[in-house]
Design an enzyme around this catalytic site. Structure first.
Site, PDB file in Angstrom:
ATOM      1  CD  GLU A  47      80.457 149.937 112.488  1.00 42.99           C
ATOM      2  OE1 GLU A  47      79.516 149.178 112.266  1.00 42.99           O
ATOM      3  OE2 GLU A  47      81.468 149.999 111.772  1.00 42.99           O
ATOM      4  CG  ASN A  48      84.418 149.372 117.860  1.00 41.83           C
ATOM      5  OD1 ASN A  48      84.890 149.568 116.747  1.00 41.83           O
ATOM      6  ND2 ASN A  48      84.959 148.536 118.720  1.00 41.83           N
TER       7      ASN A  48
END
Length: 218
Positions: A47-48
């Protein structure tokens, strides 16, 4: 003996299908990447802002700028792409992640999950778990069945702050594989060195044993 962390991850890898986009949470879920069958096309999403996450690097291949959501250094597979965290969460919220594997401190018999904080303890933030349990097409929990004092983490009702409500359908704990249904937990597989009765005794929430329940094989 209960399953090891590696065995939990190995069993969860059997839920991954060819062509899946998969998000792996911090802790035991990260280990699932080690057991995805060779030849299977799976894109791991972080998710980064990384789609196409590879294995942990060897010492000579470490790139301090290439990290997963848990701040561990990783590699990127051919065809990987990098993008902003905002685009990453748009991917999650848009339902484009086929499977996410998350750790948990508690899951209750209705499928609600608590995994982002313990009251009174310092936390950096809620992370992406709330978006993942709401946006991913399927959510599997990897967790220890009991805490250090032997108390069940599969609860009648979660006591910790909730991450999501009625969103979990399957749990792989160190005691076995548990499905969450309208009638509570259903044990479908148990650790080879345990018995269904021992799993039942270690579970606070309502649990039944599937007629087809079997010992896990590796």
């Amino acid at each position: 003996m209960p399953l090891t962390r590696e065995q939990i991850a190995q069993r969860i890898s059997q839920e991954v299908q060819d062509g899946f986009c998969v998000n792996l949470g911090i802790g035991i879920p990260t280990l699932v990447a080690n057991y995805i069958p060779k030849g299977m096309s799976v894109m791991l999403q972080s998710e980064n802002g990384l789609l196409g996450m590879g294995a942990y690097p060897t010492e000579d291949k470490v790139d301090a700028d290439l990290v997963n959501a848990g701040k561990q250094t990783v590699t990127a597979v051919p065809g990987a792409s990098f993008f902003s965290s905002a685009d990453s969460f748009a991917m999650i919220r848009g339902g484009h992640v086929d499977l996410t594997v998350l750790g948990a401190m508690e899951v209750d018999e209705q499928g609600s999950i608590a995994n982002w904080m313990v009251p009174g303890k310092m936390v950096k933030g809620m992370g992406g778990a709330m978006d993942l349990v709401a946006g991913a097409r399927n959510v599997i929990v990897a967790m220890q069945h009991t805490d250090k004092e032997g108390n069940s983490k599969l609860r009648t009702k979660c006591t910790l702050p909730l991450t999501g409500i009625k969103c979990i359908k399957k749990i792989v704990s160190d005691f076995g594989v548990i499905e969450v249904t309208d009638k509570g937990f259903v044990l479908t597989e148990y650790a080879p060195d345990l018995s269904p009765e021992k799993v039942l005794a270690a579970t606070e929430g309502k649990m039944t044993i599937s007629p087809n329940c079997k010992a896990m094989t590796f």
